[in-house]
Scaffold this active site. Sequence first.
Site, PDB file in Angstrom:
ATOM      1  N   GLY A  90       0.835  -1.201   0.000  1.00  0.00           N
ATOM      2  CA  GLY A  90       0.000   0.000   0.000  1.00  0.00           C
ATOM      3  C   GLY A  90       0.862   1.241   0.000  1.00  0.00           C
ATOM      4  CB  CYS A 112     -10.371  23.564  19.556  1.00  0.00           C
ATOM      5  SG  CYS A 112     -10.681  25.162  18.801  1.00  0.00           S
ATOM      6  CD  GLU A 113      -8.549  17.131  20.241  1.00  0.00           C
ATOM      7  OE1 GLU A 113      -7.607  16.709  20.941  1.00  0.00           O
ATOM      8  OE2 GLU A 113      -9.655  16.592  20.157  1.00  0.00           O
ATOM      9  CE1 TYR A 146      -2.923   2.507   5.487  1.00  0.00           C
ATOM     10  CE2 TYR A 146      -0.684   2.916   4.712  1.00  0.00           C
ATOM     11  CZ  TYR A 146      -1.735   2.044   4.933  1.00  0.00           C
ATOM     12  OH  TYR A 146      -1.598   0.725   4.599  1.00  0.00           O
TER      13      TYR A 146
HETATM   14  C1  LIG Z   1      -2.607  -2.381   5.850  1.00  0.00           C
HETATM   15  C2  LIG Z   1      -2.435  -3.711   5.207  1.00  0.00           C
HETATM   16  C3  LIG Z   1      -1.610  -3.839   4.084  1.00  0.00           C
HETATM   17  C4  LIG Z   1      -0.803  -2.703   3.505  1.00  0.00           C
HETATM   18  O1  LIG Z   1       0.224  -2.263   4.328  1.00  0.00           O
HETATM   19  P1  LIG Z   1       1.289  -1.219   3.747  1.00  0.00           P
HETATM   20  O2  LIG Z   1       2.185  -0.976   4.884  1.00  0.00           O
HETATM   21  O3  LIG Z   1       0.539  -0.002   3.337  1.00  0.00           O
HETATM   22  O4  LIG Z   1       1.980  -1.864   2.605  1.00  0.00           O
HETATM   23  C5  LIG Z   1      -1.533  -5.081   3.482  1.00  0.00           C
HETATM   24  N1  LIG Z   1      -2.226  -6.144   3.961  1.00  0.00           N
HETATM   25  C6  LIG Z   1      -3.029  -6.048   5.034  1.00  0.00           C
HETATM   26  C7  LIG Z   1      -3.763  -7.244   5.494  1.00  0.00           C
HETATM   27  C8  LIG Z   1      -3.159  -4.832   5.697  1.00  0.00           C
HETATM   28  O5  LIG Z   1      -3.940  -4.750   6.773  1.00  0.00           O
END
Ligand SMILES: *Cc1c(COP(=O)(O)O)cnc(C)c1O
Length: 426
Positions: free
Chosen positions: A282, A349-350, A378
């Site tokens: 990801g 406001c934090e 993210y």
């Molecule tokens: C979050 C997640 C990913 C991706 O993680 P990255 O660090 O963004 O590569 C892959 N597999 C599962 C099951 C996840 O929960």
Amino acid sequence: MDHFQLRNGELHAEDVPLSRIAEEVGTPVYVYSRATLERHARVFREGLEPVAKASGKEPLVAFAVKSNPNVAVLKVLSREGFGADVVSGGELVRALTAGIPADKIVFSGVGKTRTELQLGLEKKIGQFNIESSEEGRELAELAASQGLEAQATLRINPDVDAKTHEKISTGRAENKFGIPLVRAREVFGELANLPGLNLRGVAVHIGSQLLDLEPLETAFAKVGKLVADLRADGHTITHVDLGGGLGVPYKASENPPSPAEYGAMVARATEGWDVHLTFEPGRVIAGNAGVLLTRVVRVKRGGNGPPFVIVDAAMNDLARPAMYGAWHDFDAVVPVGDKMMANIVGPICETGDTFATDREIDALQSGELAVFRTAGAYGATMASSYNSRGFVPEVLVDGEQFAVVADRIPADAIMDAERVPDFLLD
Ligand SMILES: *Cc1c(COP(=O)(O)O)cnc(C)c1O
């Protein structure tokens, strides 16, 4: 490498000056670069070439949709041949909408509801990663009652420390994910012969933002041992899902392993497994492909410390600093060369709405533009409307052109979904 570079003194996304996007779309706004997404997709795939060569099978790369679920971003990756790793029915629908073939979709997550399992069955997704015997039995029963067969792996928890932030570590015994390794053979045996389920392998994912390959290699060695044990038990193992987790450099001093180093390690660790491998990257694909473009509201003199640079983005738009204490590089869109010490904060406001403390940054004044870098993963997906701030829009740049790929959802549109009930009306 990304495509957010200075040209003629101004930060551009590919060939588009960021000031143009700020003018036309307003700030704050997430800006993604198509060329960067494509580059990262290709570099990741190239990194896996030794794996493909050693196993004789093309691995499935399933983008972790939770890192950036924007449909246009998914479309870019779909065109690169990526599948999708989804963790909810909502993400599953997004992946399909982006044109990702159902057989390239993997459904992960510890709390898939019956409705979500049913959706996955109906859409004939490629693989369910099962996280408990309870889930496995429910899926099997649901599939069998409709004359279907779910393709599945069992996610195991290898109990290794990923050496990352505790909130994004998923592979230690105390984490909620997967089946403890010591129980894996027993649970696999229990689920393997259920009608409605083709349990064909195992899955593992130990955490995110890993800057060291060693915990991954340790986990993969445990998976390899388990595959051998399961085969010895008489099971047919054809698939292994190795998850995601490869880190990205949030600051210059961080030096995560490259996809090529990762691929070489995987080829070594999986030698002789003779399975179809799946990967779920990801962050490493989307992280550096996006920035959060923001405008300085004003610069407020500090108490004892440096001044507060108050920007129009806040912790509701980019949660990582407040949530994980994460670092994002912060650069002026038109740097003049001077530097200043600053605390970078949002308007919420934090006190937690702080992006950086005592940081040396480009000198900035009220009204000027800046970016938080490495915000493509993210980022927008974790946004909330806290403080009734509305949802931040997203833009995708492609060479000289750009498009709004997610509208700004203003605070009043969110309020429109609320009702004052009759019993409060006099
Ligand atoms: C979050 C997640 C990913 C991706 O993680 P990255 O660090 O963004 O590569 C892959 N597999 C599962 C099951 C996840 O929960």
